[in-house]
Design a protein around this motif. Sequence first.
Motif, PDB file in Angstrom:
ATOM      1  N   TYR A  30       8.380 -38.167 -14.782  1.00 35.97           N
ATOM      2  CA  TYR A  30       9.496 -37.382 -15.310  1.00 35.97           C
ATOM      3  C   TYR A  30       9.168 -36.607 -16.583  1.00 35.97           C
ATOM      4  CZ  TYR A  30      12.461 -39.588 -11.858  1.00 35.97           C
ATOM      5  OH  TYR A  30      13.002 -40.004 -10.672  1.00 35.97           O
ATOM      6  N   GLU A  31       8.067 -36.932 -17.222  1.00 35.67           N
ATOM      7  CA  GLU A  31       7.693 -36.206 -18.430  1.00 35.67           C
ATOM      8  C   GLU A  31       6.575 -35.192 -18.175  1.00 35.67           C
ATOM      9  OE1 GLU A  31       7.370 -37.240 -23.189  1.00 35.67           O
ATOM     10  OE2 GLU A  31       7.093 -38.854 -21.727  1.00 35.67           O
ATOM     11  N   CYS A  32       6.059 -35.153 -16.966  1.00 30.20           N
ATOM     12  CA  CYS A  32       4.978 -34.238 -16.615  1.00 30.20           C
ATOM     13  C   CYS A  32       5.523 -32.824 -16.412  1.00 30.20           C
ATOM     14  CB  CYS A  32       4.297 -34.727 -15.332  1.00 30.20           C
ATOM     15  SG  CYS A  32       3.194 -33.528 -14.574  1.00 30.20           S
ATOM     16  N   PRO A  33       5.025 -31.847 -17.155  1.00 33.99           N
ATOM     17  CA  PRO A  33       5.541 -30.482 -16.996  1.00 33.99           C
ATOM     18  C   PRO A  33       5.250 -29.897 -15.617  1.00 33.99           C
ATOM     19  CG  PRO A  33       3.663 -30.518 -18.502  1.00 33.99           C
ATOM     20  CD  PRO A  33       4.005 -31.945 -18.200  1.00 33.99           C
ATOM     21  N   TYR A  34       4.181 -30.329 -14.977  1.00 32.57           N
ATOM     22  CA  TYR A  34       3.865 -29.840 -13.629  1.00 32.57           C
ATOM     23  C   TYR A  34       4.855 -30.398 -12.608  1.00 32.57           C
ATOM     24  CZ  TYR A  34      -0.361 -28.485 -16.049  1.00 32.57           C
ATOM     25  OH  TYR A  34      -1.244 -27.950 -16.952  1.00 32.57           O
ATOM     26  N   CYS A  35       5.277 -31.631 -12.807  1.00 32.31           N
ATOM     27  CA  CYS A  35       6.290 -32.213 -11.922  1.00 32.31           C
ATOM     28  C   CYS A  35       7.620 -31.478 -12.079  1.00 32.31           C
ATOM     29  CB  CYS A  35       6.481 -33.700 -12.214  1.00 32.31           C
ATOM     30  SG  CYS A  35       5.058 -34.725 -11.806  1.00 32.31           S
ATOM     31  N   HIS A  66       2.353 -39.447 -21.665  1.00 31.12           N
ATOM     32  CA  HIS A  66       3.793 -39.206 -21.604  1.00 31.12           C
ATOM     33  C   HIS A  66       4.538 -40.472 -22.034  1.00 31.12           C
ATOM     34  CE1 HIS A  66       2.560 -36.170 -18.336  1.00 31.12           C
ATOM     35  NE2 HIS A  66       2.650 -35.551 -19.495  1.00 31.12           N
ATOM     36  N   PRO A  67       4.817 -40.603 -23.311  1.00 23.65           N
ATOM     37  CA  PRO A  67       5.386 -41.852 -23.829  1.00 23.65           C
ATOM     38  C   PRO A  67       6.785 -42.190 -23.308  1.00 23.65           C
ATOM     39  CG  PRO A  67       5.343 -40.165 -25.535  1.00 23.65           C
ATOM     40  CD  PRO A  67       4.579 -39.624 -24.373  1.00 23.65           C
ATOM     41  N   ASN A  68       7.517 -41.210 -22.795  1.00 22.90           N
ATOM     42  CA  ASN A  68       8.864 -41.482 -22.283  1.00 22.90           C
ATOM     43  C   ASN A  68       8.909 -41.661 -20.772  1.00 22.90           C
ATOM     44  OD1 ASN A  68      10.387 -41.191 -24.822  1.00 22.90           O
ATOM     45  ND2 ASN A  68       9.624 -39.096 -24.727  1.00 22.90           N
ATOM     46  N   ALA A  69       7.780 -41.501 -20.107  1.00 22.90           N
ATOM     47  CA  ALA A  69       7.762 -41.502 -18.641  1.00 22.90           C
ATOM     48  C   ALA A  69       8.166 -42.855 -18.051  1.00 22.90           C
ATOM     49  CB  ALA A  69       6.389 -41.093 -18.130  1.00 22.90           C
ATOM     50  N   GLN A  70       7.695 -43.933 -18.622  1.00 20.28           N
ATOM     51  CA  GLN A  70       8.016 -45.261 -18.087  1.00 20.28           C
ATOM     52  C   GLN A  70       9.507 -45.553 -18.222  1.00 20.28           C
ATOM     53  OE1 GLN A  70       5.949 -47.484 -16.509  1.00 20.28           O
ATOM     54  NE2 GLN A  70       7.584 -48.976 -16.233  1.00 20.28           N
ATOM     55  N   SER A  71      10.074 -45.334 -19.395  1.00 21.33           N
ATOM     56  CA  SER A  71      11.497 -45.616 -19.575  1.00 21.33           C
ATOM     57  C   SER A  71      12.345 -44.674 -18.726  1.00 21.33           C
ATOM     58  CB  SER A  71      11.897 -45.556 -21.045  1.00 21.33           C
ATOM     59  OG  SER A  71      11.561 -44.319 -21.617  1.00 21.33           O
ATOM     60  N   ALA A  72      11.892 -43.449 -18.514  1.00 21.95           N
ATOM     61  CA  ALA A  72      12.617 -42.523 -17.643  1.00 21.95           C
ATOM     62  C   ALA A  72      12.608 -43.034 -16.201  1.00 21.95           C
ATOM     63  CB  ALA A  72      12.012 -41.121 -17.725  1.00 21.95           C
ATOM     64  N   GLN A  96      13.972 -32.147 -19.039  1.00 25.11           N
ATOM     65  CA  GLN A  96      12.700 -32.722 -19.450  1.00 25.11           C
ATOM     66  C   GLN A  96      12.302 -32.342 -20.875  1.00 25.11           C
ATOM     67  OE1 GLN A  96       8.721 -31.295 -18.226  1.00 25.11           O
ATOM     68  NE2 GLN A  96       8.704 -33.174 -17.015  1.00 25.11           N
ATOM     69  N   GLU A  97      12.601 -31.142 -21.293  1.00 27.63           N
ATOM     70  CA  GLU A  97      12.195 -30.696 -22.636  1.00 27.63           C
ATOM     71  C   GLU A  97      12.876 -31.521 -23.731  1.00 27.63           C
ATOM     72  OE1 GLU A  97      15.954 -28.726 -21.680  1.00 27.63           O
ATOM     73  OE2 GLU A  97      14.093 -28.876 -20.540  1.00 27.63           O
TER      74      GLU A  97
END
Length: 173
Positions: A30-35, A66-72, A96-97
């Motif tokens: 969820y924090e990946c800009p390509y995703c 991506h430090p917020n990806a896991q919690s997202a 995402q931004e």
Amino acid sequence: MAVSKMPVTSSDHIQGDAHAPVTLVEYGDYECPYCAAAHPHVNLVQKQYGRQLRFVFRHFPLTEVHPNAQSAAESAEFAGVHGRFWEMHDLLFENQERLSIELLFAAVRSLGLSETELRDALAEGTYTPKVRDDFLGGVRHGVNGTPAFFINDRRHDGAFDFPHLAAAIDSQL
């Protein structure tokens, strides 16, 4: 083109007809800009192919970058338990931004879910095993970045825009 049998199970998040001739699996962060860039293209192919396409989303949080990806991902799972996975999924990519713990709490409130319950679930790691299982499944199937797409168990290494995804889906129909 890598081929890998990745059965879709009841623990997956699925949109579309269970008997569709084509299954599109995305491993995403969820924090990946390509995703986030791929998200509207995936929505377009879903609209284009309708009942001919089943879409599966699996978590692949790249936590080192991506430090917020896991919690997202865990927040999406929390929403999923309440029947709201896809709404949360869309909210996360569309915002995402601004992805942060505050956004996660605001998103669950906007879905009518309990911020306190999400806070407790994140603190207790309630949904960590599900996210970890998705991630490890991706690793076993050769996923090393996001987004990673598989179409009928074949890795799609081309571009993830609508024309390229549509061409790959057409080749399976």
